[in-house]
Design a protein around this motif. Structure first.
Motif, mmCIF file in Angstrom:
data_model
loop_
_atom_site.group_PDB
_atom_site.id
_atom_site.type_symbol
_atom_site.label_atom_id
_atom_site.label_comp_id
_atom_site.label_asym_id
_atom_site.label_seq_id
_atom_site.Cartn_x
_atom_site.Cartn_y
_atom_site.Cartn_z
ATOM 1 N N VAL A 39 0.841 -1.204 0.000
ATOM 2 C CA VAL A 39 0.000 0.000 0.000
ATOM 3 C C VAL A 39 0.872 1.249 0.000
ATOM 4 C CG1 VAL A 39 -1.616 1.346 1.395
ATOM 5 C CG2 VAL A 39 -2.009 -1.087 1.050
ATOM 6 N N ASN A 40 1.913 1.252 0.810
ATOM 7 C CA ASN A 40 2.796 2.414 0.861
ATOM 8 C C ASN A 40 3.536 2.619 -0.458
ATOM 9 O OD1 ASN A 40 2.166 3.193 3.473
ATOM 10 N ND2 ASN A 40 3.673 1.809 4.354
ATOM 11 N N THR A 41 3.986 1.548 -1.085
ATOM 12 C CA THR A 41 4.686 1.664 -2.362
ATOM 13 C C THR A 41 3.760 2.192 -3.446
ATOM 14 O OG1 THR A 41 6.136 -0.161 -1.734
ATOM 15 C CG2 THR A 41 6.025 0.394 -4.072
ATOM 16 N N ILE A 42 2.543 1.693 -3.488
ATOM 17 C CA ILE A 42 1.584 2.164 -4.483
ATOM 18 C C ILE A 42 1.211 3.622 -4.220
ATOM 19 C CG2 ILE A 42 -0.733 1.805 -5.432
ATOM 20 C CD1 ILE A 42 -0.346 -1.193 -4.697
ATOM 21 N N THR A 43 1.165 4.006 -2.952
ATOM 22 C CA THR A 43 0.892 5.403 -2.611
ATOM 23 C C THR A 43 2.014 6.312 -3.108
ATOM 24 O OG1 THR A 43 -0.357 4.712 -0.675
ATOM 25 C CG2 THR A 43 0.416 6.992 -0.715
ATOM 26 N N VAL A 44 3.251 5.880 -2.959
ATOM 27 C CA VAL A 44 4.380 6.651 -3.476
ATOM 28 C C VAL A 44 4.269 6.796 -4.991
ATOM 29 C CG1 VAL A 44 6.880 6.612 -3.828
ATOM 30 C CG2 VAL A 44 5.944 6.131 -1.584
ATOM 31 N N CYS A 45 3.924 5.706 -5.665
ATOM 32 C CA CYS A 45 3.736 5.771 -7.117
ATOM 33 C C CYS A 45 2.615 6.744 -7.477
ATOM 34 C CB CYS A 45 3.419 4.392 -7.676
ATOM 35 S SG CYS A 45 4.784 3.240 -7.569
ATOM 36 N N GLY A 46 1.543 6.726 -6.713
ATOM 37 C CA GLY A 46 0.427 7.636 -6.968
ATOM 38 C C GLY A 46 0.813 9.087 -6.777
ATOM 39 N N ILE A 47 1.621 9.371 -5.757
ATOM 40 C CA ILE A 47 2.070 10.745 -5.531
ATOM 41 C C ILE A 47 2.938 11.211 -6.696
ATOM 42 C CG2 ILE A 47 3.500 12.211 -4.049
ATOM 43 C CD1 ILE A 47 2.575 10.473 -1.688
ATOM 44 N N ILE A 48 3.804 10.336 -7.192
ATOM 45 C CA ILE A 48 4.659 10.704 -8.321
ATOM 46 C C ILE A 48 3.830 10.915 -9.582
ATOM 47 C CG2 ILE A 48 6.471 9.849 -9.850
ATOM 48 C CD1 ILE A 48 7.777 8.648 -7.354
ATOM 49 N N VAL A 49 2.867 10.043 -9.848
ATOM 50 C CA VAL A 49 2.005 10.218 -11.014
ATOM 51 C C VAL A 49 1.211 11.518 -10.900
ATOM 52 C CG1 VAL A 49 -0.040 9.281 -12.196
ATOM 53 C CG2 VAL A 49 1.849 7.780 -11.600
ATOM 54 N N PHE A 50 0.740 11.826 -9.705
ATOM 55 C CA PHE A 50 0.015 13.076 -9.479
ATOM 56 C C PHE A 50 0.912 14.273 -9.769
ATOM 57 C CE2 PHE A 50 -2.154 16.275 -6.858
ATOM 58 C CZ PHE A 50 -3.465 16.071 -7.277
ATOM 59 N N GLY A 51 2.168 14.198 -9.333
ATOM 60 C CA GLY A 51 3.113 15.271 -9.595
ATOM 61 C C GLY A 51 3.418 15.436 -11.072
ATOM 62 N N VAL A 52 3.532 14.330 -11.782
ATOM 63 C CA VAL A 52 3.768 14.404 -13.228
ATOM 64 C C VAL A 52 2.547 14.968 -13.940
ATOM 65 C CG1 VAL A 52 4.126 12.985 -15.291
ATOM 66 C CG2 VAL A 52 5.491 12.567 -13.251
ATOM 67 N N ALA A 53 1.375 14.575 -13.500
ATOM 68 C CA ALA A 53 0.152 15.040 -14.151
ATOM 69 C C ALA A 53 -0.010 16.548 -14.034
ATOM 70 C CB ALA A 53 -1.064 14.333 -13.558
ATOM 71 N N PHE A 54 0.370 17.111 -12.897
ATOM 72 C CA PHE A 54 0.233 18.552 -12.690
ATOM 73 C C PHE A 54 1.536 19.317 -12.892
ATOM 74 C CE2 PHE A 54 -3.560 17.132 -10.354
ATOM 75 C CZ PHE A 54 -4.487 17.948 -10.974
ATOM 76 N N ASN A 55 2.592 18.603 -13.306
ATOM 77 C CA ASN A 55 3.880 19.214 -13.609
ATOM 78 C C ASN A 55 4.431 19.989 -12.405
ATOM 79 O OD1 ASN A 55 6.085 19.634 -15.185
ATOM 80 N ND2 ASN A 55 5.215 21.374 -16.301
ATOM 81 N N GLU A 56 4.370 19.369 -11.241
ATOM 82 C CA GLU A 56 4.872 19.965 -9.998
ATOM 83 C C GLU A 56 5.946 19.047 -9.419
ATOM 84 O OE1 GLU A 56 4.099 22.786 -8.367
ATOM 85 O OE2 GLU A 56 2.700 23.417 -9.925
ATOM 86 N N THR A 57 7.135 19.592 -9.207
ATOM 87 C CA THR A 57 8.228 18.771 -8.693
ATOM 88 C C THR A 57 8.171 18.579 -7.179
ATOM 89 O OG1 THR A 57 9.631 20.718 -8.536
ATOM 90 C CG2 THR A 57 9.767 19.425 -10.562
ATOM 91 N N VAL A 58 7.386 19.378 -6.495
ATOM 92 C CA VAL A 58 7.316 19.261 -5.042
ATOM 93 C C VAL A 58 6.714 17.909 -4.640
ATOM 94 C CG1 VAL A 58 5.062 20.359 -4.738
ATOM 95 C CG2 VAL A 58 6.760 20.510 -2.931
ATOM 96 N N TYR A 59 5.873 17.333 -5.486
ATOM 97 C CA TYR A 59 5.286 16.032 -5.170
ATOM 98 C C TYR A 59 6.334 14.920 -5.177
ATOM 99 C CZ TYR A 59 0.716 18.195 -5.607
ATOM 100 O OH TYR A 59 -0.381 18.997 -5.424
ATOM 101 N N VAL A 60 7.356 15.069 -5.986
ATOM 102 C CA VAL A 60 8.429 14.075 -5.996
ATOM 103 C C VAL A 60 9.179 14.125 -4.663
ATOM 104 C CG1 VAL A 60 10.546 13.342 -7.148
ATOM 105 C CG2 VAL A 60 8.626 14.170 -8.496
ATOM 106 N N ASP A 61 9.412 15.327 -4.147
ATOM 107 C CA ASP A 61 10.062 15.453 -2.837
ATOM 108 C C ASP A 61 9.210 14.828 -1.739
ATOM 109 O OD1 ASP A 61 12.072 16.850 -4.109
ATOM 110 O OD2 ASP A 61 11.183 18.813 -3.649
ATOM 111 N N VAL A 62 7.920 15.059 -1.791
ATOM 112 C CA VAL A 62 7.008 14.467 -0.811
ATOM 113 C C VAL A 62 7.023 12.946 -0.927
ATOM 114 C CG1 VAL A 62 4.581 14.264 -0.157
ATOM 115 C CG2 VAL A 62 5.540 16.497 -0.673
ATOM 116 N N ALA A 63 7.064 12.442 -2.147
ATOM 117 C CA ALA A 63 7.093 10.990 -2.357
ATOM 118 C C ALA A 63 8.377 10.375 -1.810
ATOM 119 C CB ALA A 63 6.939 10.666 -3.843
#
Length: 85
Positions: A39-63
């Motif tokens: 669940v945690n790994t998939i959540t990290v993947c989801g945060i990264i996909v969300f960051g790519v979708a909105f073109n925000e690099t801060v989500y990668v740091d959060v992930a």
């Protein structure tokens, strides 16, 4: 947000739900720990996909921070189940 990112996030949500079922029904504690780690790994993947979708690099740091905390938590649970704590 384009349709492909919505589809990717929908699939990740489906995978999280499947892992949550395994977390709920797991017969042993190690099965539940593996499901929680999934669940945690998939959540990290989801945060990264969300960051790519909105073109925000801060989500990668959060992930990255979330992944590190998840790793430490998994190690702690493994040591607890193994009887070392």
């Amino acid at each position: 947000m384009t349709d492909i990112w919505v589809l990717a996030l929908g699939l990740l949500l489906l995978f999280v739900l499947g892992a949550m079922v395994r977390l709920w029904l797991g017969p042993t504690a190690p099965d539940r720990v593996v499901a929680l780690d999934a669940v945690n790994t998939i959540t990290v993947c989801g945060i990264i996909v969300f960051g790519v979708a909105f073109n925000e690099t801060v989500y990668v740091d959060v992930a990255i921070v979330y992944a590190l905390l998840s790793f430490v938590g998994t190690l702690w649970l493994a040591k607890y189940i193994g009887g070392d704590l």
